[in-house]
Design an enzyme around this catalytic site. Structure first.
Site, short mmCIF file in Angstrom:
data_model
loop_
_atom_site.label_atom_id
_atom_site.label_comp_id
_atom_site.label_asym_id
_atom_site.label_seq_id
_atom_site.Cartn_x
_atom_site.Cartn_y
_atom_site.Cartn_z
N GLU A 115 34.49 42.93 27.87
CA GLU A 115 34.88 41.71 27.16
C GLU A 115 33.92 40.55 27.34
OE1 GLU A 115 38.67 40.94 29.23
OE2 GLU A 115 37.81 39.10 30.02
N ARG A 131 42.94 43.28 34.23
CA ARG A 131 41.48 43.31 34.09
C ARG A 131 41.09 44.53 33.28
NH1 ARG A 131 41.64 38.79 35.13
NH2 ARG A 131 40.59 37.58 36.75
N ASP A 188 45.13 42.46 26.76
CA ASP A 188 44.66 41.07 26.81
C ASP A 188 43.28 41.03 27.45
OD1 ASP A 188 45.05 38.22 26.46
OD2 ASP A 188 45.14 38.11 28.65
N HIS A 195 41.99 37.61 26.32
CA HIS A 195 42.18 37.11 27.69
C HIS A 195 42.89 35.76 27.66
CE1 HIS A 195 40.48 37.88 31.92
NE2 HIS A 195 41.51 37.07 32.03
P1 NAI Z 1 48.59 39.32 43.44
O1 NAI Z 1 47.49 39.34 44.43
O2 NAI Z 1 49.76 38.43 43.69
O3 NAI Z 1 49.14 40.80 43.19
C1 NAI Z 1 48.30 41.91 43.07
C2 NAI Z 1 49.06 43.10 43.59
O4 NAI Z 1 48.25 44.26 43.39
C3 NAI Z 1 49.37 43.01 45.09
O5 NAI Z 1 50.73 43.27 45.34
C4 NAI Z 1 48.47 44.07 45.71
O6 NAI Z 1 49.04 44.68 46.86
C5 NAI Z 1 48.38 45.06 44.55
N1 NAI Z 1 47.27 45.98 44.72
C6 NAI Z 1 46.09 45.79 45.35
N2 NAI Z 1 45.36 46.92 45.35
C7 NAI Z 1 46.11 47.84 44.71
C8 NAI Z 1 45.90 49.21 44.40
N3 NAI Z 1 44.79 49.85 44.77
N4 NAI Z 1 46.88 49.86 43.73
C9 NAI Z 1 48.03 49.22 43.37
N5 NAI Z 1 48.27 47.93 43.64
C10 NAI Z 1 47.33 47.26 44.31
O7 NAI Z 1 47.89 38.95 42.07
P2 NAI Z 1 48.59 38.37 40.76
O8 NAI Z 1 48.55 36.88 40.78
O9 NAI Z 1 49.87 39.05 40.53
O10 NAI Z 1 47.53 38.83 39.64
C11 NAI Z 1 47.36 40.20 39.32
C12 NAI Z 1 46.13 40.34 38.45
O11 NAI Z 1 46.35 39.72 37.20
C13 NAI Z 1 44.87 39.64 38.99
O12 NAI Z 1 44.17 40.48 39.89
C14 NAI Z 1 44.06 39.38 37.76
O13 NAI Z 1 43.19 40.47 37.58
C15 NAI Z 1 45.11 39.40 36.63
N6 NAI Z 1 45.21 38.11 35.95
C16 NAI Z 1 45.05 38.07 34.59
C17 NAI Z 1 45.15 36.89 33.88
C18 NAI Z 1 45.00 36.83 32.39
O14 NAI Z 1 44.87 35.73 31.83
N7 NAI Z 1 45.01 37.94 31.67
C19 NAI Z 1 45.40 35.62 34.59
C20 NAI Z 1 45.64 35.78 36.02
C21 NAI Z 1 45.51 36.98 36.66
#
Ligand code: NAI
Length: 344
Positions: free
Chosen positions: A263, A234, A258, A295
């Protein structure tokens, strides 16, 4: 059931039509984003479907509530664009928690390789029959250290990919994944150590108050000279002004983005005929060592299918049982998965 589908793009329709028709959900596609100015379009619908750059703030939530629209189906994982606190008790928020961690992790590696092997430069040169190799020297990933912030679904796939390249991994997460740290090639460390010792830093955590500008001036000061910053998570995770300053001062060796903090009015749209108002983005894009994609990390056939299927299933489950395993709920200062619909 009729759903108002906001920020619709041509690539959304085939999969949503397929799964919608199968399950009796009818989508009305609006190209406009959902926000305070457009929320009235949702009148008469049973629910709304929104994406990452729609704005579901207090005003939008109250208007939906007044109109009797009480379900929002996010067709994405992140929910930082929803005022979850305000939604509590007014709007059921469903999401797609995972659709293809591979899509995002693979795009992250694609950006990294493009950047450090100067593929973006070579592509343009050879199209002009310029076969000079001057200034195209890259570096091996093998043996380098990558710092991965956020070791959830995407972060862990990215770690696997990096390990395939023979890289060492320093990981940071607020909630560490069991069994990931092998005490050798993958180690959990505190943020400062990650900043200090990583050649490349990749962001895979959600955007929250805590993670906002996790990469800022102070963080960059702690980094190695020449650090490569990857952000496919993000935009708000990176202070774009600080990144630009880091690039200008040569502290940051390259950046692949990305996502971008501002954005929402720019990405996903063709702005090629317009004057770019955002000076920071324009300056970043002008840099030879910055690559920006719009994105697009999620955009694979597999992910689009999964997004549509899960969104439709979420809506069907909600309308049939008033519950959905992918419902989000805000309570006690936290947003969390609400498996039984009892938090509403
Ligand atoms: P997820 O929920 O499986 O993993 C997120 C991780 O971040 C978790 O392990 C969580 O414990 C950790 N986390 C939470 N708060 C934190 C903090 N303060 N410091 C460090 N780590 C922390 O989510 P997933 O599926 O891996 O997605 C991650 C991110 O990717 C999403 O939040 C979204 O923003 C982004 N995303 C981007 C896309 C794109 O097209 N560019 C598409 C899908 C997701």
């Amino acid at each position: 059931m009729k759903i108002a589908f906001f920020d619709a793009k041509p690539y959304d329709k085939p999969s949503f039509e397929k799964y919608g028709q199968e399950k009796g959900i009818k989508f009305k596609y609006f190209e406009t984003k959902l926000n305070e100015d457009t929320v009235d379009l949702a009148k008469g619908f049973d629910g709304v479907c929104a994406f990452v750059n729609d704005t579901i703030n207090d005003v939008v939530i109250d208007k939906l509530n007044e109109m009797g629209v009480n379900v929002l189906a996010l067709r994405c994982a992140g929910f930082n664009n929803v005022d979850m606190k305000h939604a509590y008790g007014k709007l059921h928020v469903l999401r797609v928690p995972a659709y293809s961690p591979y899509a995002v992790a693979e795009h992250t590696m694609a950006l990294l390789l493009t950047s450090i092997r100067r593929i973006h430069k070579a592509y343009i040169r050879s199209r002009d029959y310029n076969f000079s190799l001057a200034n195209l020297t890259g570096f091996d990933l093998h043996g380098k250290t990558v710092g991965v912030i956020g070791t959830g679904r995407i972060g862990r796939v990215f770690i696997d990919i990096c390990r395939g390249f023979g890289m060492k991994v320093l990981a940071y997460d607020k909630f560490r994944a069991e069994g990931l740290d092998n005490g050798d090639t993958i180690r959990y460390v505190e943020l400062d150590e990650l900043f200090k010792n990583s050649d490349i830093i990749s962001l895979h955590c959600p955007l929250t108050e805590e993670t906002n500008h996790i990469i800022d001036e102070k963080a960059l000061e702690k980094c190695k000279k020449g650090v490569v910053i990857l952000n496919t998570s993000r935009g708000g995770l990176v202070d774009a002004e600080a990144l630009l300053a880091g690039i200008k001062s040569r502290k940051v060796g390259a950046a692949c983005l990305d996502v971008y903090e501002e954005e929402s009015d720019i990405f996903f749209e063709d702005n090629s005929g317009h004057i770019m108002e955002d000076d920071t983005l324009a300056r970043l894009i002008s840099m030879p060592n910055v690559i920006v994609t719009s994105h697009q990390a999620f955009l694979t056939e597999e992910a689009l299918e999964n997004i549509a299927e899960t969104t439709v299933n979420n809506l069907v489950s909600f309308f049939e049982t008033n519950q959905c395993e992918n419902e989000l709920c805000y309570r006690g200062g936290n947003t969390h998965d609400c498996k039984d619909g009892k938090c509403f």
